[in-house]
Scaffold this active site. Structure first.
Site, short mmCIF file in Angstrom:
data_model
loop_
_atom_site.label_atom_id
_atom_site.label_comp_id
_atom_site.label_asym_id
_atom_site.label_seq_id
_atom_site.Cartn_x
_atom_site.Cartn_y
_atom_site.Cartn_z
N LEU A 62 97.04 115.68 14.73
CA LEU A 62 97.05 116.95 14.00
C LEU A 62 98.46 117.22 13.47
O LEU A 62 99.44 117.05 14.21
CB LEU A 62 96.63 118.09 14.94
N LYS A 76 91.38 119.97 11.69
CA LYS A 76 91.29 120.75 12.93
C LYS A 76 89.86 121.24 13.13
O LYS A 76 89.54 122.40 12.87
CB LYS A 76 92.30 121.90 12.90
N GLU A 123 99.12 111.87 20.78
CA GLU A 123 99.46 113.28 21.00
C GLU A 123 98.77 113.76 22.26
O GLU A 123 98.01 113.02 22.89
CB GLU A 123 99.02 114.13 19.78
N TYR A 157 88.93 125.29 12.83
CA TYR A 157 89.54 126.46 13.47
C TYR A 157 91.05 126.42 13.36
O TYR A 157 91.64 125.42 12.96
CB TYR A 157 89.11 126.55 14.95
N1 PDD Z 1 95.94 123.24 19.40
N2 PDD Z 1 97.41 118.47 18.44
C1 PDD Z 1 96.20 118.95 18.79
C2 PDD Z 1 95.09 117.99 19.10
C3 PDD Z 1 96.00 120.35 18.86
O1 PDD Z 1 94.80 120.85 19.19
C4 PDD Z 1 97.09 121.23 18.60
C5 PDD Z 1 96.95 122.72 18.63
C6 PDD Z 1 98.34 120.66 18.27
C7 PDD Z 1 99.55 121.50 17.96
O2 PDD Z 1 99.42 122.20 16.76
P1 PDD Z 1 100.14 123.59 16.50
O3 PDD Z 1 101.58 123.38 16.76
O4 PDD Z 1 99.86 123.87 15.08
O5 PDD Z 1 99.53 124.59 17.45
C8 PDD Z 1 98.45 119.27 18.17
C9 PDD Z 1 95.69 124.67 19.45
C10 PDD Z 1 96.81 125.46 19.97
C11 PDD Z 1 94.41 124.92 20.22
O6 PDD Z 1 93.61 124.00 20.31
O7 PDD Z 1 94.21 126.02 20.70
#
Ligand code: PDD
Length: 281
Positions: A203, A146, A179, A33
């Site tokens: 991620l 992801k 993270e 996703y």
């Molecule tokens: N999540 N680390 C994890 C485990 C994440 O699920 C996310 C993002 C990030 C940050 O990635 P980005 O800057 O590309 O949004 C880091 C999204 C927002 C979600 O799960 O809805």
């Protein structure tokens, strides 16, 4: 504003969109996703999100999906819904097939998207900061992909909420900070922004990379390196970054107050710079 779904080429109200029970996303968590936010009627960093989506699909050897079609569907969904500030999930599964572990020989990837209005982070959090707990990182070894297998993340977030905190930061057995449950983590230490390097354990966040670019433009040194939970507790500032999280200041980690317990200047500056970039497209 209607909350809409896109289901394999058709747009319909979210509550009317359903997927078959033998979808491999439902049976095996065999789906990937992305989450994209819009600001002032424009989606932010679509290309970066679609590139990461492709990378996730390639890593899992998904059946071919046309990114052009996804992009067209995404625009159509966004335009029909008409939100200024929205959150869009794109979710792609390997497809529908009788339940069996091996990858089916000829499944067709299922593409689902949803769009809803997105709430702003409450002013109180931006002004006073948030608190986090740390938990052992008990996720799998490919957190760089992801996937929708978010049960450890959901459990950790719930544990944080139950403990009266906003979120949880995952830390390894040996004390390396990874993270957040849906965000990347940064510390500021002696004027340097430090964040975990890109390895299979985190991620590669789109926001993480924007923040690193902003730091470069503002002459803030960045170190992408492993750092320990002791460095986290002793940091001058701690913040989380992500598409929903933006730049979220953290003023307490476990039982430790970070510096003087107030939101720091770097978090404020980087938050403002990110918003400016997002709102100007
Ligand atoms: N999540 N680390 C994890 C485990 C994440 O699920 C996310 C993002 C990030 C940050 O990635 P980005 O800057 O590309 O949004 C880091 C999204 C927002 C979600 O799960 O809805």
């Amino acid at each position: 504003m209607p909350e809409l779904a896109y289901l394999n080429g058709k747009i319909l109200p979210i509550e009317e969109a359903t997927v078959p029970i033998e979808d491999r996303g439902y049976q095996f968590g065999d789906a990937v996703y992305e989450f994209i936010a819009s600001y002032s009627g424009r989606m932010f960093r679509v290309n970066e999100h679609l590139a990461r989506l492709q990378r996730s699909m390639d890593a899992l050897e998904f059946p071919k999906v046309s990114l052009k079609e996804i992009e067209a569907g995404l625009s159509e969904l966004f335009n029909q819904a008409g939100f200024d500030r929205a959150g869009i999930y794109i979710q792609i599964s390997r497809g529908v097939a009788p339940r069996n572990h091996p990858f089916p020989a000829d499944s067709k990837a299922q593409v689902v998207m949803t769009i809803r209005g997105l709430n702003e982070i409450p002013d109180e959090i931006l002004e006073k900061g948030a608190t986090v707990i740390t938990l052992k990182d008990f996720r799998w070894g490919r957190c760089d992909i992801k996937t929708v297998q978010l049960l450890p993340n959901a459990m950790a977030k719930q544990k944080a909420l139950d403990a009266g905190a906003y979120d949880c930061i995952f830390v390894t057995d040996r004390g390396i900070v990874r993270e957040g449950t849906s965000s990347n983590a940064f510390i500021i230490s002696g004027g340097v922004a430090v964040t975990h390097p890109l390895t299979p354990n985190i991620l590669p966040g789109v926001t993480r990379s924007i923040i690193i670019d902003i730091c470069a433009r503002k002459d803030i040194a960045v170190e992408e390196r492993f750092y320990s939970i002791d460095e986290l507790y002793a940091a001058d500032e701690v913040f989380l970054t992500g598409t929903t999280t933006e730049v979220m200041p953290i003023v307490r980690v476990d039982s430790y107050q970070i510096a003087d317990g107030r939101v720091g200047q770097y978090a404020k500056l980087l938050y403002r710079a990110l918003r400016q970039e997002a709102e100007s497209g």
